[in-house]
Design a protein around this motif. Sequence first.
Motif, mmCIF file in Angstrom:
data_model
loop_
_atom_site.group_PDB
_atom_site.id
_atom_site.type_symbol
_atom_site.label_atom_id
_atom_site.label_comp_id
_atom_site.label_asym_id
_atom_site.label_seq_id
_atom_site.Cartn_x
_atom_site.Cartn_y
_atom_site.Cartn_z
ATOM 1 N N ASN A 29 -22.360 65.912 29.735
ATOM 2 C CA ASN A 29 -21.643 67.098 29.273
ATOM 3 C C ASN A 29 -20.590 67.563 30.280
ATOM 4 O O ASN A 29 -20.083 68.683 30.168
ATOM 5 C CB ASN A 29 -22.622 68.242 28.994
ATOM 6 C CG ASN A 29 -23.574 67.908 27.880
ATOM 7 O OD1 ASN A 29 -23.166 67.444 26.828
ATOM 8 N ND2 ASN A 29 -24.853 68.111 28.117
ATOM 9 N N THR A 62 -18.988 63.370 21.160
ATOM 10 C CA THR A 62 -19.112 64.303 20.055
ATOM 11 C C THR A 62 -18.756 65.679 20.584
ATOM 12 O O THR A 62 -18.979 65.977 21.762
ATOM 13 C CB THR A 62 -20.542 64.330 19.472
ATOM 14 O OG1 THR A 62 -21.467 64.621 20.514
ATOM 15 C CG2 THR A 62 -20.896 63.015 18.817
ATOM 16 N N ARG A 63 -18.188 66.470 19.732
ATOM 17 C CA ARG A 63 -17.767 67.820 20.097
ATOM 18 C C ARG A 63 -18.861 68.790 19.663
ATOM 19 O O ARG A 63 -19.266 68.786 18.505
ATOM 20 C CB ARG A 63 -16.451 68.140 19.386
ATOM 21 C CG ARG A 63 -15.822 69.398 19.817
ATOM 22 C CD ARG A 63 -14.904 69.105 20.973
ATOM 23 N NE ARG A 63 -14.123 70.297 21.247
ATOM 24 C CZ ARG A 63 -13.716 70.618 22.435
ATOM 25 N NH1 ARG A 63 -13.973 69.840 23.452
ATOM 26 N NH2 ARG A 63 -13.021 71.699 22.628
ATOM 27 N N GLU A 64 -19.342 69.590 20.587
ATOM 28 C CA GLU A 64 -20.349 70.604 20.304
ATOM 29 C C GLU A 64 -19.793 71.938 20.775
ATOM 30 O O GLU A 64 -19.852 72.245 21.959
ATOM 31 C CB GLU A 64 -21.661 70.276 20.990
ATOM 32 C CG GLU A 64 -22.274 68.979 20.492
ATOM 33 C CD GLU A 64 -23.498 68.551 21.270
ATOM 34 O OE1 GLU A 64 -24.003 69.339 22.099
ATOM 35 O OE2 GLU A 64 -23.944 67.423 21.055
ATOM 36 N N GLY A 65 -19.208 72.692 19.850
ATOM 37 C CA GLY A 65 -18.533 73.934 20.242
ATOM 38 C C GLY A 65 -17.325 73.603 21.093
ATOM 39 O O GLY A 65 -16.439 72.875 20.667
ATOM 40 N N THR A 67 -17.693 72.083 24.007
ATOM 41 C CA THR A 67 -18.175 71.075 24.951
ATOM 42 C C THR A 67 -18.162 69.684 24.321
ATOM 43 O O THR A 67 -18.566 69.508 23.176
ATOM 44 C CB THR A 67 -19.621 71.406 25.379
ATOM 45 O OG1 THR A 67 -19.652 72.725 25.917
ATOM 46 C CG2 THR A 67 -20.133 70.421 26.405
ATOM 47 N N ASN A 68 -17.711 68.711 25.096
ATOM 48 C CA ASN A 68 -17.837 67.312 24.695
ATOM 49 C C ASN A 68 -19.133 66.762 25.272
ATOM 50 O O ASN A 68 -19.462 67.018 26.429
ATOM 51 C CB ASN A 68 -16.676 66.473 25.242
ATOM 52 C CG ASN A 68 -15.413 66.687 24.471
ATOM 53 O OD1 ASN A 68 -15.424 66.916 23.270
ATOM 54 N ND2 ASN A 68 -14.291 66.621 25.153
ATOM 55 N N THR A 69 -19.853 66.020 24.465
ATOM 56 C CA THR A 69 -21.009 65.283 24.956
ATOM 57 C C THR A 69 -20.666 63.805 24.827
ATOM 58 O O THR A 69 -20.372 63.320 23.735
ATOM 59 C CB THR A 69 -22.280 65.618 24.147
ATOM 60 O OG1 THR A 69 -22.526 67.015 24.278
ATOM 61 C CG2 THR A 69 -23.474 64.825 24.650
#
Length: 109
Positions: A29, A62-65, A67-69
């Motif tokens: 992250n 993947t985009r989470e809000g 944040t990129n994971t």
Amino acid sequence: MLGASTSHTGWTFITNHARVLAAIADDPNVRIRDIAAHCRLTERAVQRIISDLEQDGYLSHTREGRTNTYRIKVDKLLRHPAEANLSVASLLSLLVQDETDRARKPAGQ
């Protein structure tokens, strides 16, 4: 993530692509800004390297809000013919410090 040491001039053994990949392996992250500071690169250079790694299938995100994971394809083989039988996992095993080792070392080492 461990801080970078003093500046260096001349050649090095590890490429910027490997450094960025190791930083991501250390923290999936991690922010581009933090990778850039750790690897002593510009944010733009890190973005290009991440794009290269994604384009060639070594990395996805993947985009989470906000944040990129990132997800590293550890079973993918290295690109150069001399290392064509080695996986990304083999490279990362040399570059990424194990959490147990990190806990044993005093700060700054």
